[in-house]
Structure formats: structure tokens, C-alpha cells
Scaffold this active site. Structure first.
Site, PDB file in Angstrom:
ATOM      1  N   LYS A   1      37.740  49.714  39.795  1.00 51.14           N
ATOM      2  CA  LYS A   1      37.431  51.072  40.230  1.00 51.14           C
ATOM      3  C   LYS A   1      35.994  51.449  39.889  1.00 51.14           C
ATOM      4  O   LYS A   1      35.302  52.095  40.694  1.00 51.14           O
ATOM      5  CB  LYS A   1      38.406  52.053  39.585  1.00 51.14           C
ATOM      6  CG  LYS A   1      39.842  51.904  40.091  1.00 51.14           C
ATOM      7  CD  LYS A   1      40.792  52.839  39.374  1.00 51.14           C
ATOM      8  CE  LYS A   1      42.201  52.699  39.900  1.00 51.14           C
ATOM      9  NZ  LYS A   1      43.173  53.577  39.213  1.00 51.14           N
TER      10      LYS A   1
ATOM     11  N   SER B   1      47.539  56.855  40.064  1.00 53.58           N
ATOM     12  CA  SER B   1      46.231  57.205  39.512  1.00 53.58           C
ATOM     13  C   SER B   1      45.518  58.310  40.281  1.00 53.58           C
ATOM     14  O   SER B   1      44.367  58.623  39.978  1.00 53.58           O
ATOM     15  CB  SER B   1      45.336  55.957  39.482  1.00 53.58           C
ATOM     16  OG  SER B   1      45.163  55.440  40.784  1.00 53.58           O
TER      17      SER B   1
END
Length: 777
Positions: free
Chosen positions: A717, A674
Site C-alpha cells: 500500500k 481496510s
């Protein structure tokens, strides 16, 4: 020495004759000739010497004939008495058919103080030996002996000396040497005798004890039989217990077989103990005992809400389970023991979010018993399936022990830290858990120790884990995954106000009227003192605060009521541990803020890029303990920037250098796909000299064509982004559906922008250029 004399010789195999000894000797033809010659021509004197196979004897004993007669068997024999030790010389002739030799009598040695001391020591050892054997007459005879040589020669009667040893004494004329040799041999024999007697005494004592116990046990059995009482630990008692116990048919059959073995085995057999332990374990298990589930759906939800804030997913799942169970019970369908009727869930999330304590709340809501099984660090498969009964100290596995501890067949079993189960040469516990946690198989779970089918289908299994990736995929496939990603700042304030603060007040012996904490202070603690997905550190801070309040009240430095304001936190907790650093870190070009997920929850990740002169040879250098996936992301990002330099406003010459990409905190391993868009943004920022906006964070995987691919852990996140003060977050467009799981207050605090092309992220993330596109230095 005296002059040599001629005497007939009588060779004997045994016994060895020493001076002073009187022994009978069997007569054969040669011996008869020697005796006749001695009587006829030598005043009854002859030499008795040992017959040796390997050499001619060097010493013998001049003996006199005491008597001639017959032995009980009818053969002829002579009784001789040894008189003097003599050294054998050469052979000679003499009258008769006997063998004559020349011999020289050995002179008696001079008695010295050393000789007397050795004689006294040897006499002490001989008397000790005779006292052990209670030979009182011999003790008197030895006590009367004063001549050291005569005392030494009495060893010819010693039964503990071999014939070889006695011949050695015969051939040792020096009395001191003879006594020293006898002292060594006798002391060694006494030591061996003491050890042998101790061993024999121990064996005799053990046998006597066993015989005594056996006799007492038989007498006790007879007494109980006369009184009409059963023996409490006997096989008859086990048979009665098995017959009266409520056991399934297959379990009863197996138990009766073991009772039969117990009846046929001896009490001294080790198998008896194994069988009794196995029967006790089987009889203690709650085979047909269950608890009634709580059918009040609303009441169960109230219990869950009262114990934990939020966590709606797992609460909904428990309520759904109760609703289905209640409907099956109303319609008379099978509830207990049905295949797949239990629930198997894994609660995955960072530490401190309440996974373990949630298990107890679930048990209370269901009205069931609760058992916790800690799996962290377990590496032995036998811990799950149990040991074979043939092993010493064999025990059933933890699952069976948990059922026995709960006392019912339908408890709530919490398998704590299932992601920390290891494997080594003792087996793979995770593989053994497959049968336990598979709803289609656990109705016939077989423990190695019990060797019986155990129905676990009605057990509610809750497992906890910090990192889902550490759970084997086959095991994860058998469980329902419920993620607990962490709490928002508002959640933490509510949890602290309703749960943590009252608990810490009570532990510090404070009343609600004595101390209170404002919501602004709680919010400040969550924001600047404890940036964590859970509330474990938050509770430690509150505990520290309550201790200081109690101390101040006791020292009269404060008076109740005490109200802790935001401005008072420095006095109670010290300076804040966390301050906004995104603006500082991104103050120079080449630094971008990414979002990552670790075992401790979501976190921000700063990625730095720089370039150095490489003499026209471009290269890529990576640091920060990056995994293979992140290394590939960096290479892809650099290739994309080089291929699209014109559209990104990058001078291609700026990339023909050694590019260095670094992710700080190099001691912490990092991996995952990511970070691709973040690396791309950092490279463009470095090459163009344009800084990345301080309030921007991003996450997403990038392809060589610049497409932004979806990632995992979006909720964690975004929670991390909110905790760190970010405002604008770029995410992959294909993750837009995951925003439904993100709390509304988080979405209100963040501007989340779904993106499909990394060029769009770069264009919006970089600050506007003050002039035309500048080249990287």
C-alpha cells in the site's frame, strides 16, 4: 387353364419340389400307396405337394415317377421329376388306398419383354453366385436355359433359400412376380455373402499375421540364442537391467516382482505393455543420483545479486540454507534424504516482480538442476499423484516426471502459480500437494502410478503465487512465506539500467555505443507510463523504444549515438498513461483516498459519499460491487459518524437522509476491512462540506467506537501511495512495526502517521473550514 384331372397326392415335408426338379423322396406307408396308385392307374403320374401344419396346400407339382429303389440306409425311396405346376382343388375318390385330388394344371405364361429382362437380370445374379462357388458345370447348364419360367424354377436347388421361400415360389404362378422376388432375395444374399467373406478374410488375415509374427519371433529368439545375444525387449533384458541398476532395496524388490510377472505373461497380453512401461519409468528415475551443492556462500550470493535486484529476504533464506548444509557436511551429518532437510518456500507477490525467474537463479546459486512445473488451471488430482496403472494411458504425476526430467533427486522444483490450482469432480490437486510440500512427510511421497515411496526431502521446492488468500490454509501452513511486494521507483530505475535495457538492446541488435537512456527518462517511464508493482510493462516500454530507435537508424532518421532524454519519451512511447488524479478527485467534499491491495499489487482507492433527500427516512445505499466485508465497514462508519456527530462537527440532521457510498470501477469486485477509516473520512467530509486533503491517503479498519485496527499488505500500500504521488499516509498504530519492511526511500518520500482513533485521522485529513462548521447541502 386346362380341365381338372384326378391324381393321387404325395405330401412331403421336404424338399419343396418345383417344376423341372428331379429329387429322391423317402417312402412311408401313405407315400407308398400314392406311388402304387400312380403306377397302376395313372401312367406313373402323381401330385407332389408340401405338407403344411396350419393349412391345406393350394399348389403342388404334377410329377412322374423316374425310379423306385432303396436309400443307403435300407429304406424305400422314389425318384420323381416335377413337370407342371398345378392348383389343388377338392378331394376325390380313386382306386387303391391312396388319397386322390382334383388338380388343374397352370398354363404357361406369355413371355413378354419385361419377362425377358427380369430373366436376364436373375440369370446374371445366379451366375455370379455360382462363380463364387466355382460350380462350373452348373454355370454351363444355366447358360443354356432360355425359358424364363424354367430358369425361375431352378431356384428349388438353391441352398440359400429357405423352405418357406421355396413354397412361396411354388405358390406364385406369375413368372414376372416370381423372377422379381428371386432377384430381390438373391441380391440380398450376395450382399450378405460379401460382408461375411470380408469379415472372414479380415479375421483370417489377422490370424495369419499373428501366426507369422509369432513364428518369426520364435525364430529370432532361436537365432539370438545360438549367437549368444540377449533379446533387447524381453523379460531377460529387464531382469538384467534391474539387477545392474542402482536402486533402493524396496524399489528393487518391487521391480523384480514385476519382472517375474512379465516373464510369466504372454506377449499378446495387454498387461505386458503396462509392466514394460512401468519398468522403463522406474529404471529411468535417478534414485541414487544427486548433484553436489555449491558450498561457496559468497559466490552464491553474488549469483543471486547478479540476476536480481533487491529481494533480500529470499536471497538471505537461500544463503542460510546453503550455510546449514555446508556445516552438516563438514560434521559428517546426514545431508541427503534426511527428514526435513529440503526447503519449501512460497514466493508471493504481484505479477512482474521476478518470482519465476528467481527460481532459475536459486538453482544456479545452489549448483542444482532446475525444473518448472506449471500448476495454473490444474484441476485433476492425478496430475500431482499420477494415475493408477489400470487406466489406459496412465502416467506418473508431474512431481515424478519433474524428478525424472531433472535427472537428480535434489533439484530445484518451481511450482508456478500455485494459487491458481482448482478443484472439481476429479479431485483436489491442492490437497494432493500437502504430502509433497510437507517437510515432515515428503520423504515417503507415494505416487499412484509408481506405488513406491519416493524421497523428496532433499528437493528445494519454490512455489509462486499472486494472492496468498487463494492458497488453502493447510497448504500455506506447510511452506515458508516470502513476500515480494514490488519495487520502488529507484529500484525500477536500477533494474531497467542494469538488466532490462541491456537485454532489450541485445534483442533489437543495438550496441551500447549506439543508444542510451538517461536515468531521468527511466524515472519518468516508471512514474507516468507504467505504474505497476513489477517491471513487466516497464520492459515492454523499453522494447518498444529500442525498436523505434532501430527503425530510425535503419531509415537514416537518426544517427548514432542516440540518447533518449525525458523530453523524447512522447516521440518514442506516446503520451503518458498516468497523471496525478488525487487532487482532481478530492476537489469536492465527500471523496477520500484509501489504499488497497489487489492481485496486481497495491493501489489507491477513491471512496465517494453523497446524500439525497429521503423524506425523513434515513438509509444507506452502496454501489461499486462491494463484498460483504466492505458493506459492513460502510455500515459501521455511518453508525460511528451518527453516534459522534457532535464531536466531529457534523449536524445530525445532515445524516437523516439517504447516504450513498460509491467506490468507482464498479466492474471490479472489491472486498476487505481496510477501507473503514476511509469511508468514515468520506462521510464526515460530505456532511461537513470540508474537502479531504489531496495529498492524504489512509488505510485501516474501524470499530463502532472509532478504534483503528491493523490491516495487512502495508508495504504494497505504501508503494502504491508513493507511485501515485501521495505525501501523508495514515496507518493503524499497531502496524507501525511493519514499517521495518518498507524501503527507506519510500519512507523518506512519505509522512507515515500511525493512528489509534479515527477522529484524529478525520481532524488531520480534512482541510480547515473557512468559517464555522458548515452543514452538508
Amino acid at each position: 387353364m386346362t380341365e381338372p384331372i384326378s391324381v393321387p397326392v404325395l405330401f412331403v415335408t421336404e424338399p419343396v419340389l418345383l417344376p423341372g426338379m428331379v429329387v429322391p423322396l423317402a417312402l412311408d406307408d401313405a407315400a407308398r400307396a400314392a406311388v402304387d396308385a400312380a403306377q397302376a392307374h395313372n401312367d406313373g403320374k402323381l401330385l407332389v405337394a408340401p405338407r403344411l401344419e396350419d393349412r391345406y396346400p393350394s399348389f403342388g407339382v404334377i410329377a412322374s415317377i423316374v425310379q423306385i429303389g432303396r436309400v443307403p440306409g435300407g429304406g424305400q425311396a422314389v425318384v420323381v421329376k416335377g413337370e407342371h405346376r398345378a392348383q389343388i382343388g377338392s378331394g376325390t375318390t380313386g382306386p387303391g388306398s391312396a388319397l386322390w385330388v382334383e388338380v388343374t394344371e397352370v398354363d404357361e405364361p406369355t413371355i413378354t419383354d419385361e419377362t425377358k429382362a427380369l430373366a436376364a437380370e436373375y440369370k446374371k445374379l445366379v451366375l455370379a453366385m455360382l462363380q463364387r462357388r466355382e460350380a462350373w458345370q452348373l454355370i454351363d447348364a444355366v447358360n443354356k436355359m432360355s425359358d424364363p419360367s424354367d430358369l425361375a424354377d431352378t431356384s428349388g436347388y438353391a441352398s440359400w433359400l429357405t423352405e418357406v421361400q421355396k413354397r412361396q415360389l411354388l405358390e406364385t404362378p406369375d413368372v414376372n412376380e416370381r423372377l422379381q422376388t428371386l432377384i430381390d432375395w438373391t441380391a440380398e444374399h450376395i450382399a450378405e455373402t460379401e460382408v461375411s467373406e470380408k469379415i472372414a478374410e479380415d479375421v483370417r488375415t489377422g490370424m495369419d499375421k499373428q501366426q507369422k509374427e509369432f513364428l518369426l519371433r520364435q525364430q529370432l529368439a532361436a537365432i539370438r540364442k545360438e549367437l549368444g545375444e540377449d533379446e533387447p525387449d524381453g523379460a531377460d533384458d529387464y531382469r538384467t537391467r534391474v539387477e545392474q541398476a542402482e536402486l533402493p532395496d524396496n524399489v528393487r524388490e518391487a521391480a523384480m516382482r514385476e519382472v517375474g510377472k512379465l516373464e510369466r505373461s504372454s506377449d499378446q497380453s495387454p498387461e505386458t505393455g503396462w509392466i514394460r512401461t512401468w519398468l522403463d519409468t522406474v529404471l529411468d528415475l535417478p534414485w541414487n543420483t544427486t548433484t553436489d551443492d555449491n558450498t561457496d556462500i559468497a559466490g552464491a550470493r553474488e549469483i543471486l545479486d547478479a540476476d536480481h535486484h533487491g529481494l533480500d529476504d529470499v536471497k538471505d533464506r537461500i544463503v542460510e540454507y546453503l550455510a546449514v548444509r555446508a556445516r552438516r557436511a563438514q560434521r559428517g551429518l546426514q545431508v541427503v534424504g534426511g527428514r526435513g532437510s529440503g526447503a519449501v518456500m512460497v514466493l508471493a507477490g504481484p505479477p512482474g516482480v521476478g518470482k519465476t525467474s528467481l527460481g532459475e537463479s536459486v538453482a544456479r546459486a545452489l549448483g542444482r538442476k532446475f525444473v518448472r512445473v506449471a500448476l495454473g488451471g490444474v484441476r485433476d488430482e492425478a496430475e500431482i499423484r499420477g494415475h493408477r496403472r489400470t487406466y489406459v494411458g496412465a502416467l506418473p504425476g508431474r512431481i515424478v516426471r519433474a524428478i525424472g526430467e531433472a535427472g537428480s533427486m535434489n533439484p530445484v522444483v518451481l511450482l508456478d502459480e500455485i494459487d491458481k490450482v482448482g478443484s472439481d469432480f476429479r479431485g483436489d490437486p491442492a490437497a494432493a500437494l500437502l504430502e509433497v510440500l510437507d517437510p515432515a512427510q515428503n520423504h515417503t511421497f507415494r505416487d499412484h502410478y509408481l506405488d513406491l515411496d519416493l524421497d523428496l526431502s532433499d528437493v528445494v521446492f519454490l512455489a509462486t503465487a499472486n494472492v496468498i488468500e487463494n492458497i488453502p490454509s493447510a497448504l500455506l501452513d506447510r511452506m515458508e512465506l516470502v513476500t515480494i511486494d514490488g519495487y520502488t521507483e529507484d529500484d525500477k530505475v536500477a533494474i531497467a539500467r542494469d538488466y532490462l535495457l541491456p537485454r532489450q538492446r541485445e534483442r533489437a541488435a543495438l550496441e551500447e555505443s549506439e543508444v542510451s537512456v538517461t536515468d531521468e527518462a527511466l524515472r519518468e517511464i516508471a512514474a507516468d507510463y507504467t505504474r505497476e508493482p513489477g517491471v513487466r510493462q516497464f520492459e515492454r516500454m523499453l522494447a518498444k523504444m529500442m525498436r523505434k530507435v532501430a527503425t530510425n537508424l535503419a531509415a537514416e532518421k537518426a544517427t548514432a549515438p542516440v540518447t533518449v532524454e525525458k523530453s523524447d519519451l512522447v516521440d518514442y512511447l506516446g503520451r503518458p498513461r498516468f497523471t496525478p488524479e488525487s487532487e482532481e478527485r478530492t476537489a469536492v467534499p465527500g471523496v477520500a483516498t484509501g489504499l488497497a491491495v489487489t492481485g496486481m499489487g497495491g493501489d489507491v482507492l477513491f471512496i465517494e459519499a453523497n446524500s439525497t433527500d429521503s423524506d425523513g427516512k434515513p438509509g444507506l445505499q452502496l454501489t461499486g460491487q462491494l463484498g460483504d466485508v466492505m458493506k459492513e465497514s460502510a455500515q459501521i462508519a455511518l453508525s460511528y459518524v451518527r453516534a459522534h456527530a457532535d464531536s466531529l462537527g457534523v449536524d445530525p440532521e445532515a445524516l437523516n437522509r439517504t447516504i450513498h457510498v460509491h467506490v468507482p470501477a464498479g466492474a471490479v469486485p472489491k472486498d476487505g476491512p481496510s477501507a473503514g477509516v476511509t469511508m468514515t473520512t468520506a462521510l464526515v467530509s460530505m456532511a461537513t462540506g470540508r474537502k479531504v486533503r489531496a495529498d492524504v491517503g489512509m488505510t485501516g479498519e474501524v470499530t463502532l467506537n472509532g478504534r483503528v485496527l491493523p490491516i495487512g499488505g502495508l508495504k504494497q500500500k505504501l508503494l502504491a501511495a508513493q507511485r501515485n504521488g501521495l505525501k501523508t499516509i495514515f496507518i493503524p498504530a499497531r502496524n507501525e512495526s511493519d514499517l521495518d519492511d518498507v524501503p527507506a526511500e519510500v519512507l523518506d518520500a512519505l509522512e507515515v502517521k500511525p493512528m489509534t482513533d479515527v477522529a484524529e485521522i478525520v481532524a488531520q485529513a480534512l482541510e480547515p473550514a473557512e468559517q464555522a462548521v458548515s452543514q452538508a447541502a
